[in-house]
Scaffold this motif. Structure first.
Motif, PDB file in Angstrom:
ATOM      1  N   THR A  35      73.820 -25.856   7.326  1.00  0.00           N
ATOM      2  CA  THR A  35      74.113 -24.594   7.180  1.00  0.00           C
ATOM      3  C   THR A  35      73.266 -23.744   6.461  1.00  0.00           C
ATOM      4  N   GLY A  36      72.355 -24.323   5.864  1.00  0.00           N
ATOM      5  CA  GLY A  36      71.657 -23.595   4.679  1.00  0.00           C
ATOM      6  C   GLY A  36      72.394 -23.452   3.402  1.00  0.00           C
ATOM      7  N   GLY A  37      73.589 -24.066   3.418  1.00  0.00           N
ATOM      8  CA  GLY A  37      74.589 -23.883   2.341  1.00  0.00           C
ATOM      9  C   GLY A  37      75.931 -23.200   2.507  1.00  0.00           C
ATOM     10  N   LEU A  38      76.946 -23.889   1.796  1.00  0.00           N
ATOM     11  CA  LEU A  38      78.277 -22.979   1.863  1.00  0.00           C
ATOM     12  C   LEU A  38      79.065 -23.212   0.538  1.00  0.00           C
ATOM     13  N   THR A  39      80.013 -22.277   0.371  1.00  0.00           N
ATOM     14  CA  THR A  39      80.762 -22.454  -1.005  1.00  0.00           C
ATOM     15  C   THR A  39      81.359 -23.875  -1.008  1.00  0.00           C
ATOM     16  N   PRO A  40      81.097 -24.701  -2.122  1.00  0.00           N
ATOM     17  CA  PRO A  40      81.869 -25.935  -2.020  1.00  0.00           C
ATOM     18  C   PRO A  40      83.266 -25.839  -2.553  1.00  0.00           C
ATOM     19  N   THR A  41      84.281 -26.822  -2.497  1.00  0.00           N
ATOM     20  CA  THR A  41      85.348 -26.973  -2.444  1.00  0.00           C
ATOM     21  C   THR A  41      85.921 -26.877  -4.079  1.00  0.00           C
ATOM     22  N   ALA A  42      87.067 -26.385  -4.163  1.00  0.00           N
ATOM     23  CA  ALA A  42      87.716 -26.175  -5.624  1.00  0.00           C
ATOM     24  C   ALA A  42      87.728 -27.343  -6.427  1.00  0.00           C
ATOM     25  N   GLY A  43      87.899 -28.627  -5.781  1.00  0.00           N
ATOM     26  CA  GLY A  43      87.771 -29.738  -6.527  1.00  0.00           C
ATOM     27  C   GLY A  43      86.426 -29.974  -7.073  1.00  0.00           C
ATOM     28  N   MET A  44      85.371 -29.555  -6.212  1.00  0.00           N
ATOM     29  CA  MET A  44      83.970 -30.027  -6.396  1.00  0.00           C
ATOM     30  C   MET A  44      83.538 -29.191  -7.631  1.00  0.00           C
ATOM     31  N   ILE A  45      83.849 -27.883  -7.282  1.00  0.00           N
ATOM     32  CA  ILE A  45      83.406 -26.935  -8.481  1.00  0.00           C
ATOM     33  C   ILE A  45      83.929 -27.351  -9.916  1.00  0.00           C
ATOM     34  N   ASP A  46      85.210 -27.544  -9.988  1.00  0.00           N
ATOM     35  CA  ASP A  46      86.090 -27.986 -11.189  1.00  0.00           C
ATOM     36  C   ASP A  46      85.329 -28.976 -11.893  1.00  0.00           C
ATOM     37  N   LEU A  47      85.209 -30.195 -11.094  1.00  0.00           N
ATOM     38  CA  LEU A  47      84.534 -31.112 -11.630  1.00  0.00           C
ATOM     39  C   LEU A  47      83.066 -31.368 -12.107  1.00  0.00           C
ATOM     40  N   ALA A  48      82.389 -30.402 -11.221  1.00  0.00           N
ATOM     41  CA  ALA A  48      80.721 -30.090 -11.433  1.00  0.00           C
ATOM     42  C   ALA A  48      80.728 -29.333 -12.903  1.00  0.00           C
ATOM     43  N   ALA A  49      81.530 -28.191 -13.099  1.00  0.00           N
ATOM     44  CA  ALA A  49      81.508 -27.494 -14.327  1.00  0.00           C
ATOM     45  C   ALA A  49      81.875 -28.614 -15.501  1.00  0.00           C
ATOM     46  N   GLN A  50      82.278 -29.773 -15.316  1.00  0.00           N
ATOM     47  CA  GLN A  50      82.469 -30.671 -16.652  1.00  0.00           C
ATOM     48  C   GLN A  50      81.431 -31.431 -16.977  1.00  0.00           C
ATOM     49  N   THR A  51      80.559 -31.332 -16.218  1.00  0.00           N
ATOM     50  CA  THR A  51      79.306 -32.481 -16.166  1.00  0.00           C
ATOM     51  C   THR A  51      78.460 -32.159 -17.396  1.00  0.00           C
ATOM     52  N   GLY A  52      78.255 -30.815 -17.623  1.00  0.00           N
ATOM     53  CA  GLY A  52      77.557 -30.586 -18.945  1.00  0.00           C
ATOM     54  C   GLY A  52      76.257 -29.923 -18.701  1.00  0.00           C
ATOM     55  N   ILE A  53      76.057 -29.691 -17.296  1.00  0.00           N
ATOM     56  CA  ILE A  53      74.921 -28.867 -17.027  1.00  0.00           C
ATOM     57  C   ILE A  53      75.438 -27.665 -16.227  1.00  0.00           C
ATOM     58  N   ASP A  54      74.782 -26.539 -16.550  1.00  0.00           N
ATOM     59  CA  ASP A  54      74.977 -25.088 -16.072  1.00  0.00           C
ATOM     60  C   ASP A  54      75.191 -25.308 -14.614  1.00  0.00           C
ATOM     61  N   VAL A  55      76.261 -24.635 -14.199  1.00  0.00           N
ATOM     62  CA  VAL A  55      76.446 -25.001 -12.770  1.00  0.00           C
ATOM     63  C   VAL A  55      76.713 -23.332 -11.854  1.00  0.00           C
ATOM     64  N   HIS A  56      75.643 -23.071 -11.123  1.00  0.00           N
ATOM     65  CA  HIS A  56      75.803 -21.885 -10.434  1.00  0.00           C
ATOM     66  C   HIS A  56      76.389 -22.177  -9.001  1.00  0.00           C
ATOM     67  N   VAL A  57      77.399 -21.548  -8.615  1.00  0.00           N
ATOM     68  CA  VAL A  57      78.365 -21.783  -7.418  1.00  0.00           C
ATOM     69  C   VAL A  57      77.740 -20.960  -6.288  1.00  0.00           C
ATOM     70  N   LEU A  58      77.229 -21.655  -5.169  1.00  0.00           N
ATOM     71  CA  LEU A  58      76.889 -20.518  -3.914  1.00  0.00           C
ATOM     72  C   LEU A  58      78.226 -20.293  -3.388  1.00  0.00           C
ATOM     73  N   ILE A  59      78.230 -18.632  -3.227  1.00  0.00           N
ATOM     74  CA  ILE A  59      79.381 -18.076  -2.527  1.00  0.00           C
ATOM     75  C   ILE A  59      79.064 -17.725  -1.262  1.00  0.00           C
ATOM     76  N   ARG A  60      79.228 -18.233  -0.315  1.00  0.00           N
ATOM     77  CA  ARG A  60      78.829 -17.998   1.139  1.00  0.00           C
ATOM     78  C   ARG A  60      79.869 -18.881   1.864  1.00  0.00           C
ATOM     79  N   HIS A  61      80.812 -18.224   2.645  1.00  0.00           N
ATOM     80  CA  HIS A  61      82.169 -18.767   3.141  1.00  0.00           C
ATOM     81  C   HIS A  61      81.892 -19.372   4.547  1.00  0.00           C
ATOM     82  N   ARG A  62      80.523 -18.734   5.255  1.00  0.00           N
ATOM     83  CA  ARG A  62      80.317 -18.922   6.623  1.00  0.00           C
ATOM     84  C   ARG A  62      78.778 -19.356   6.900  1.00  0.00           C
ATOM     85  N   PRO A  63      78.388 -20.056   7.783  1.00  0.00           N
ATOM     86  CA  PRO A  63      77.038 -19.865   8.264  1.00  0.00           C
ATOM     87  C   PRO A  63      76.712 -18.488   9.089  1.00  0.00           C
ATOM     88  N   GLY A  64      75.410 -18.197   9.228  1.00  0.00           N
ATOM     89  CA  GLY A  64      75.069 -17.182  10.036  1.00  0.00           C
ATOM     90  C   GLY A  64      74.530 -16.192   9.276  1.00  0.00           C
TER      91      GLY A  64
END
Length: 243
Positions: A35-64
């Protein structure tokens, strides 16, 4: 100055690879290849933010395309507020009008949502490759600066970065106050050229396909390799930028 390195990742393993190999931040997304990238799941965001690297979340709820209704913008605002509240260091947004200009109202709403959710914490805002659809990109940079956008992710309007180097250089030379992050088909052999024109950051997915251990069935979509972050490509990109 050495450009920052941002790796587009789709899972926790990818975020850890980026962190361990010395990348500066990750863009966290889902369904990148399809799709070129969509918003990840809530669980993925939560755990990724705990990895120790700055996480910038893509905000795109649908392709197109990037023209959104009022209701869709409300969804994007909610996704932003959740991502920031979950610990994201930044959000990656983009909204356009049918006339291929920046949707100022939607962009303001999304930036306001990010700042409100962040409270006293600093939050960075990147305008994604919707920027490459715009007709007047230099003017758009100034408009985005005034809206409070920190950087744009762009291939210079070309299908991939190697074809957009001249435009990328023009954007850098515009000195708009908005960071220029080159992304879209970046390969290791173009990094030297990007450093040479003075981009602020380089963005690449460093993704590779691995066999799916499961079997696709009705309702699961077509059988296809799973996309994973290639540690060797990330390591080589870090080396190319830091040499």
């Amino acid at each position: 100055m050495t450009p920052a390195l941002e790796i587009a990742v789709q899972d926790i393993a990818g975020a850890l690879i980026a962190r361990n190999e010395g990348a500066d931040r990750v863009e966290l997304c889902a369904a990148l290849g399809v799709t070129g990238g969509l918003t990840p799941t809530a669980g993925m965001i939560d755990l990724a933010a705990q990895t120790g690297i700055d996480v910038h979340v893509l905000i795109r709820h649908r392709p197109g395309g990037f023209v959104y209704s009022v209701e869709e913008v409300a969804v994007l605002e909610n996704d932003i507020m959740f991502a920031v509240s979950a610990g994201a260091a930044g959000v990656v947004i983009g909204a356009l009008t049918k006339d291929r200009t920046i949707d100022v109202s939607a962009t303001k709403r999304m930036i306001t949502a990010a700042r409100l959710a962040a409270g006293p914490r600093e939050i960075e805002v990147t305008f994604h490759r919707a920027f490459d659809v715009l007709d007047n990109r230099v003017e758009a940079l100034r408009q985005l600066r005034d809206l409070g956008v920190d950087r744009v992710l762009t291939s210079g309007g070309a299908a991939t970065v190697p074809g957009g180097l001249a435009v990328l250089e023009d954007l850098v030379n515009a000195q708009s106050g908005v960071q220029i992050m080159a992304g879209g088909g970046v390969t290791l052999d173009v990094i030297d050229a990007l450093v040479g024109i003075g981009v602020d950051a380089v963005h690449l997915s460093a993704k590779t396909g691995v066999p799916d251990p499961g079997v696709a069935g009705p309702g699961s979509g077509a059988q296809a390799p799973l996309e994973r972050t290639d540690v060797e490509v990330v390591r080589a990109a870090v080396a190319a930028l830091r040499k």
